[in-house]
Design an enzyme around this catalytic site. Sequence first.
Site, PDB file in Angstrom:
ATOM      1  N   CYS A  72       5.449 -26.168  14.543  1.00 33.60           N
ATOM      2  CA  CYS A  72       6.373 -25.923  13.437  1.00 33.60           C
ATOM      3  C   CYS A  72       7.430 -27.021  13.352  1.00 33.60           C
ATOM      4  CB  CYS A  72       7.060 -24.586  13.638  1.00 33.60           C
ATOM      5  SG  CYS A  72       8.318 -24.270  12.406  1.00 33.60           S
ATOM      6  N   CYS A  78      15.017 -22.999  14.221  1.00 28.95           N
ATOM      7  CA  CYS A  78      14.770 -21.646  13.730  1.00 28.95           C
ATOM      8  C   CYS A  78      14.794 -20.641  14.874  1.00 28.95           C
ATOM      9  CB  CYS A  78      13.405 -21.617  13.042  1.00 28.95           C
ATOM     10  SG  CYS A  78      12.908 -19.990  12.471  1.00 28.95           S
ATOM     11  N   CYS A  81      10.615 -18.285  16.540  1.00 30.82           N
ATOM     12  CA  CYS A  81       9.766 -18.473  17.719  1.00 30.82           C
ATOM     13  C   CYS A  81      10.593 -19.100  18.838  1.00 30.82           C
ATOM     14  CB  CYS A  81       8.618 -19.429  17.403  1.00 30.82           C
ATOM     15  SG  CYS A  81       7.475 -18.814  16.147  1.00 30.82           S
ATOM     16  N   CYS A 159       5.814 -20.953   6.976  1.00 31.82           N
ATOM     17  CA  CYS A 159       6.006 -20.531   8.357  1.00 31.82           C
ATOM     18  C   CYS A 159       4.625 -20.286   8.963  1.00 31.82           C
ATOM     19  CB  CYS A 159       6.833 -19.253   8.405  1.00 31.82           C
ATOM     20  SG  CYS A 159       6.852 -18.493  10.036  1.00 31.82           S
ATOM     21  N   GLN A 283       2.744  -1.682  12.454  1.00 28.33           N
ATOM     22  CA  GLN A 283       2.615  -2.819  13.382  1.00 28.33           C
ATOM     23  C   GLN A 283       2.403  -4.108  12.596  1.00 28.33           C
ATOM     24  OE1 GLN A 283       3.068  -2.698  16.614  1.00 28.33           O
ATOM     25  NE2 GLN A 283       2.859  -0.521  17.117  1.00 28.33           N
ATOM     26  N   TYR A 312       6.327   9.518  18.998  1.00 27.50           N
ATOM     27  CA  TYR A 312       6.821   8.334  18.284  1.00 27.50           C
ATOM     28  C   TYR A 312       5.661   7.795  17.434  1.00 27.50           C
ATOM     29  CZ  TYR A 312      10.041   8.619  22.285  1.00 27.50           C
ATOM     30  OH  TYR A 312      10.907   9.038  23.251  1.00 27.50           O
ATOM     31  N   GLU A 333       7.395  12.460  15.153  1.00 24.56           N
ATOM     32  CA  GLU A 333       8.081  11.273  14.632  1.00 24.56           C
ATOM     33  C   GLU A 333       9.411  11.707  14.024  1.00 24.56           C
ATOM     34  OE1 GLU A 333       7.824   7.821  14.149  1.00 24.56           O
ATOM     35  OE2 GLU A 333       9.560   8.062  12.844  1.00 24.56           O
ATOM     36  N   ASP A 381       4.769   5.905  22.286  1.00 19.18           N
ATOM     37  CA  ASP A 381       4.960   4.537  21.787  1.00 19.18           C
ATOM     38  C   ASP A 381       6.389   4.407  21.275  1.00 19.18           C
ATOM     39  OD1 ASP A 381       4.748   2.007  20.709  1.00 19.18           O
ATOM     40  OD2 ASP A 381       3.330   2.547  19.139  1.00 19.18           O
ATOM     41  N   CYS A 408       6.923  -1.763  23.820  1.00 21.96           N
ATOM     42  CA  CYS A 408       7.259  -3.091  23.297  1.00 21.96           C
ATOM     43  C   CYS A 408       8.408  -3.695  24.101  1.00 21.96           C
ATOM     44  CB  CYS A 408       7.620  -3.012  21.813  1.00 21.96           C
ATOM     45  SG  CYS A 408       8.983  -1.903  21.474  1.00 21.96           S
TER      46      CYS A 408
HETATM   47  N1  SAH Z   1       3.053   4.498  17.086  1.00 22.42           N
HETATM   48  C1  SAH Z   1       3.474   3.978  15.823  1.00 22.42           C
HETATM   49  C2  SAH Z   1       4.981   3.739  15.706  1.00 22.42           C
HETATM   50  C3  SAH Z   1       5.643   3.051  16.838  1.00 22.42           C
HETATM   51  S1  SAH Z   1       7.290   2.501  16.505  1.00 22.42           S
HETATM   52  C4  SAH Z   1       2.699   2.737  15.453  1.00 22.42           C
HETATM   53  O1  SAH Z   1       2.030   2.151  16.280  1.00 22.42           O
HETATM   54  O2  SAH Z   1       2.755   2.339  14.288  1.00 22.42           O
HETATM   55  C5  SAH Z   1       8.279   3.775  17.132  1.00 22.42           C
HETATM   56  C6  SAH Z   1       8.467   4.938  16.190  1.00 22.42           C
HETATM   57  O3  SAH Z   1       9.312   5.896  16.838  1.00 22.42           O
HETATM   58  C7  SAH Z   1       9.157   4.622  14.874  1.00 22.42           C
HETATM   59  O4  SAH Z   1       8.377   5.120  13.823  1.00 22.42           O
HETATM   60  C8  SAH Z   1      10.508   5.397  14.950  1.00 22.42           C
HETATM   61  O5  SAH Z   1      10.909   5.908  13.695  1.00 22.42           O
HETATM   62  C9  SAH Z   1      10.170   6.517  15.908  1.00 22.42           C
HETATM   63  N2  SAH Z   1      11.267   7.113  16.685  1.00 22.42           N
HETATM   64  C10 SAH Z   1      12.388   6.506  17.152  1.00 22.42           C
HETATM   65  N3  SAH Z   1      13.081   7.356  17.942  1.00 22.42           N
HETATM   66  C11 SAH Z   1      12.380   8.521  17.987  1.00 22.42           C
HETATM   67  C12 SAH Z   1      12.560   9.769  18.663  1.00 22.42           C
HETATM   68  N4  SAH Z   1      13.623   9.972  19.450  1.00 22.42           N
HETATM   69  N5  SAH Z   1      11.628  10.715  18.507  1.00 22.42           N
HETATM   70  C13 SAH Z   1      10.541  10.521  17.706  1.00 22.42           C
HETATM   71  N6  SAH Z   1      10.321   9.360  17.064  1.00 22.42           N
HETATM   72  C14 SAH Z   1      11.218   8.370  17.197  1.00 22.42           C
END
Ligand code: SAH
Length: 451
Positions: A72, A78, A81, A159, A283, A312, A333, A381, A408
């Site tokens: 880049c 920037c 990255c 980009c 994602q 989540y 969620e 997640d 993550c």
């Molecule tokens: N598994 C999904 C989302 C992961 S991101 C995927 O792969 O697309 C994490 C998610 O958790 C987000 O959608 C966010 O809104 C949610 N979140 C954040 N805090 C939370 C909580 N305390 N309880 C339930 N969900 C939550």
Amino acid sequence: MIAKNQVFEIEITGQTHEGLGVGRVDGMAVFVQGAIAGEKVVAKIIKVLKNYAVARIESFIEKSPDRTEPFCPVYKRCGGCNLQHMTYERTLQFKRQVVIDNLERIGGLEGIHVEPVIGMETPRRYRNKAQYPVGMGDNGPIAGFFAPRSHEIIQTEECGIQHPTSDLAKNTVLEFIRANRIPVYDELTHKGLIRHVVVKVGFATGEVMVILVSTSSIIPKKDKLVSLLKERIPGLASIVVNVNDKTGNVILGSKNITLYGKDTIEDKLGDLFFEISPLSFYQINPEQTLVLYNKAVEYAGLTGKETVFDLYCGIGTISLFAAGKAKKVIGVESVPEAVEAARRNAERNRINHAEFYCGNAEDVVPELYRQGMKADVVIVDPPRKGCDEVLLKTLIEMAPQRIVYVSCNPSTLARDMKVLHGSGYEPQKVQPVDMFPWTNHVECVVLITRL
Ligand code: SAH
């Protein structure tokens, strides 16, 4: 004593988790921007703090064989990255080491085996969502990306990690702004209109959504914008104005007005369709998402008899991936719009044994457990801050055979692993997946089983 502007020969012995090289001068840690462990550099001190100093490379005495020319042209300025000065192979080794360090130091899991990071065949143009800040440059409106830890906009035509259509849409909106003298937003005075251009692309379907983040719902000459985008952007399916009149760093406001086309676009991952809206989480690297989700489902070890909790769950992506191999899936969620999208996604894919609950996982799961509901397998997640302790305690009580932790953030993963490990759960497999090539971010899937 080290002082600003002094120049030293520094041996780089390590690397911070952000990717800075680490060396020592007079016993003090010095972080050297763009240096790789194993290198010897001449560096100038640019900042001295209480416990460490920051330096910039002036020249090399010994270069790493893993050093490479960034692809880049604005890499150095920037903030997007931060690992482009390393070969891709080396960035994957670096990320694996970050995971190991966290699990050992924070998680107390000495000697844990971490699989090599699964990288991309072609780690370019992988992002399906681009967020370009818009502002005033020296010669008129500009759009690009923020410099590191700053709100200075670095102007870029292209980009290398965004989908080409995202760049094209951004350049087209910028052309419209310039030609029609549309006022751009000024953070300092809180005046002006256009703050960001956000573009979402369904990689598999080709559908494109262009979002103009504006302080007002009224965009002057908006018909011109619509016809220009229609003419230029292949796959254009939606143009949305997102109203954000608040100060601060949050990019999107809560109000959306569709200027053209649909309110949502659709993407396909594997055999499943998903609805994407301006505000919902999805994602950002579809090629690697498939790898990540398949790994998560593999680790879940489903035989068709299990009740699975997907906590989540966002718009229900992992839930629906797991549903094909499970008796029942329960997604939880906190964002109501995401839960509604998850329900629509289940219907759209003709899956009727997935249920979704709206609320915080740490509130909903204890409540479901009180009502007598139990999971055989739990997939979590969470966002960067990790799982709530109340949730972890409930899971330990509920005692599912397997927990699949998608993370993550290796440091909160390690913290949560420590809690689980102290309560009868053992990590079996740790698989990092490179979802964010050329950045220091690393995603992991961990299989944790009950002893
Ligand atoms: N598994 C999904 C989302 C992961 S991101 C995927 O792969 O697309 C994490 C998610 O958790 C987000 O959608 C966010 O809104 C949610 N979140 C954040 N805090 C939370 C909580 N305390 N309880 C339930 N969900 C939550």
